[in-house]
Motif scaffolding. Structure first.
Motif, PDB file in Angstrom:
ATOM      1  N   VAL A  85       0.842  -1.196   0.000  1.00 48.82           N
ATOM      2  CA  VAL A  85       0.000   0.000   0.000  1.00 48.82           C
ATOM      3  C   VAL A  85       0.875   1.243   0.000  1.00 48.82           C
ATOM      4  O   VAL A  85       1.794   1.375   0.819  1.00 48.82           O
ATOM      5  CB  VAL A  85      -0.940   0.014   1.225  1.00 48.82           C
ATOM      6  N   THR A  86       0.580   2.173  -0.893  1.00 51.45           N
ATOM      7  CA  THR A  86       1.399   3.362  -1.044  1.00 51.45           C
ATOM      8  C   THR A  86       0.540   4.533  -1.501  1.00 51.45           C
ATOM      9  O   THR A  86      -0.667   4.388  -1.727  1.00 51.45           O
ATOM     10  CB  THR A  86       2.526   3.104  -2.078  1.00 51.45           C
ATOM     11  N   ASP A  87       1.157   5.693  -1.611  1.00 54.42           N
ATOM     12  CA  ASP A  87       0.558   6.785  -2.371  1.00 54.42           C
ATOM     13  C   ASP A  87       1.550   7.121  -3.481  1.00 54.42           C
ATOM     14  O   ASP A  87       2.574   6.444  -3.629  1.00 54.42           O
ATOM     15  CB  ASP A  87       0.220   7.994  -1.489  1.00 54.42           C
ATOM     16  N   THR A  88       1.257   8.140  -4.263  1.00 55.17           N
ATOM     17  CA  THR A  88       2.117   8.410  -5.425  1.00 55.17           C
ATOM     18  C   THR A  88       3.109   9.538  -5.180  1.00 55.17           C
ATOM     19  O   THR A  88       3.699  10.061  -6.125  1.00 55.17           O
ATOM     20  CB  THR A  88       1.254   8.737  -6.655  1.00 55.17           C
ATOM     21  N   SER A  89       3.316   9.907  -3.911  1.00 56.43           N
ATOM     22  CA  SER A  89       4.326  10.917  -3.605  1.00 56.43           C
ATOM     23  C   SER A  89       5.710  10.343  -3.881  1.00 56.43           C
ATOM     24  O   SER A  89       5.923   9.121  -3.822  1.00 56.43           O
ATOM     25  CB  SER A  89       4.222  11.366  -2.151  1.00 56.43           C
ATOM     26  N   VAL A  90       6.663  11.213  -4.164  1.00 49.28           N
ATOM     27  CA  VAL A  90       8.019  10.763  -4.491  1.00 49.28           C
ATOM     28  C   VAL A  90       8.641   9.941  -3.364  1.00 49.28           C
ATOM     29  O   VAL A  90       9.212   8.864  -3.613  1.00 49.28           O
ATOM     30  CB  VAL A  90       8.910  11.975  -4.858  1.00 49.28           C
TER      31      VAL A  90
END
Length: 405
Positions: free
Chosen positions: A293-298
């Protein structure tokens, strides 16, 4: 029908080692135990023949012996290899050395301090898994699927996914009426910060903490007794209520918990901590899939790549699927999304839309989104992931055999 005896070969130059291992199984009339007072590197081709003639090979492993490792690797790479290979090593073996043995094809790397009952159980489980053990009584042939869930940062929503995915996989459309569905277990292995029970309004019964404090070896009945049952039918192993050290959980204990639950449940969902502790390895080795699980931030994309590579190194071939949380799947991916996928060398497999009000309401009520609002955008997102899991890992029909080979 009379059972065909299963053969176990014990290989070691240490006769005390061979005798102690053989004594564990000689009382079992269905097991035929032989010993070989040698190393594989000194067998001059005999090892390949023995591997094809026996069901299980248990050997005294020295990962620092390059010649021995080479000889074992040659046997395991041969077409005639039949046996389950179990390596017994010193208790303080490093993860790197244990992984070295697993990478050449060893089925299990176990400590020499393992109890006789545990070793017997692992041998029996391995034989059943390979389909070569005759079963006296009706027993389930197919094991359940294990889905591990990890996170790139704290608070990214891994536990939310674990709870809602587990609930969706039960397959029950109503929580008020009894309905036949899949058997699903949820394990919260985030020992220090796990709160899956909060999402389900369940109270910790203290049994997991007791097990970690005593260091006892649990049997199947104890492990099932640790589970808390949700009205949906979902069964949950809560993280301990009190703060416990991450290393209080051991690889052997993890192996036993997962092994027993795989035998009795269609799906086992495991919520992992962010920490890279030694017992994460056996979790991944026994997993059929990992959802990251992640977000798309660098920063999260960079961390996702590091974790994806690490997990793939532990379990070569483990399917790792990326779940983007709090972002609706775009009709057309932006340059930012394409750059992120390029950096990850992987596509974003799943998307969960941002719905903070619903997520907060679910937590306040102690009821998952999949229960209180299954038709919401977020509820549908969880169901889509569950549908993907059911498609890729369908539940096998219950098959029962008696005296089958």
């Amino acid at each position: 029908m009379e059972q065909e005896k299963k053969s176990i070969l014990v290989v070691s130059e240490n006769t005390d080692f061979s005798r102690s291992i053989a004594d564990i199984f000689r009382a079992d009339l269905n097991m035929n135990v032989t010993t070989e007072a040698a190393t594989f590197s000194k067998m001059n081709g005999k090892g390949t023949r023995l591997a094809s003639e026996n069901d299980v090979v248990i050997f005294d492993a020295d990962p620092d012996d390059a010649e021995e490792t080479k000889a074992i690797s040659h046997i395991l790479s041969g077409d005639k290899k039949k046996a389950v290979f179990l390596a017994l090593t010193e208790d303080d073996i490093s993860l790197v050395k244990a992984r070295k043995l697993q990478n050449i094809g060893i089925d299990e790397v176990l400590p020499k301090s393992i109890t006789g009952s545990d070793l017997n159980e692992i041998v029996t489980g391995s034989l059943r898994k390979n389909g070569v053990l005759n079963l006296d009584q009706a027993d389930r042939v197919e094991e359940g699927h294990v889905i591990a869930i990890s996170q790139t940062r704290g608070g990214v929503g891994a536990t939310t996914l674990a709870v809602n995915l587990a609930l969706c996989l039960t397959g029950k459309k109503s929580f008020l009426k009894k309905a036949k569905g899949n058997r699903v277990a949820l394990i919260d292995f985030d020992l220090q910060f796990g709160n899956a029970h909060v999402y389900l309004d369940l109270e910790d019964n203290g049994s997991f903490q007791h097990l970690l404090e005593t260091g006892d070896t649990p049997d199947a009945n104890y492990i099932h007794g640790m589970l808390q049952k949700h009205p949906s039918g979902l069964e949950v192993l809560n993280a301990p209520a009190a703060l416990v050290p991450l290393n209080s959980l051991t690889p052997l204990l993890v192996t036993k918990i997962i092994g027993h639950l795989k035998a009795d449940f269609d799906y086992v969902i495991i919520d992992l901590p962010r920490a890279m502790v030694d017992w994460v390895e056996p979790v991944l080795q026994r997993s059929n899939q990992l959802l990251l699980v992640t977000d798309t931030s660098v920063p999260c994309v960079r961390q996702a790549r590091r974790m994806k590579d690490f997990y793939s190194e532990i379990h070569i071939g483990l399917p790792v699927e990326l779940v983007v949380n709090r972002e609706k799947k775009p009709m057309v991916k932006s340059a930012h999304h394409k750059d992120a996928e390029a950096a990850l060398d992987s596509k974003f497999a799943h998307w969960l839309p941002y719905n903070p009000k619903l997520a907060r309401r679910a937590i306040d009520l102690g009821k998952p989104v999949s229960e209180i609002a299954p038709s919401s955008n977020l509820g549908k997102g969880f169901e889509m992931i569950a549908r993907s899991v059911r498609t890729e890992m369908p539940v096998a029909k219950a098959i029962f055999v008696r005296g089958a080979k």
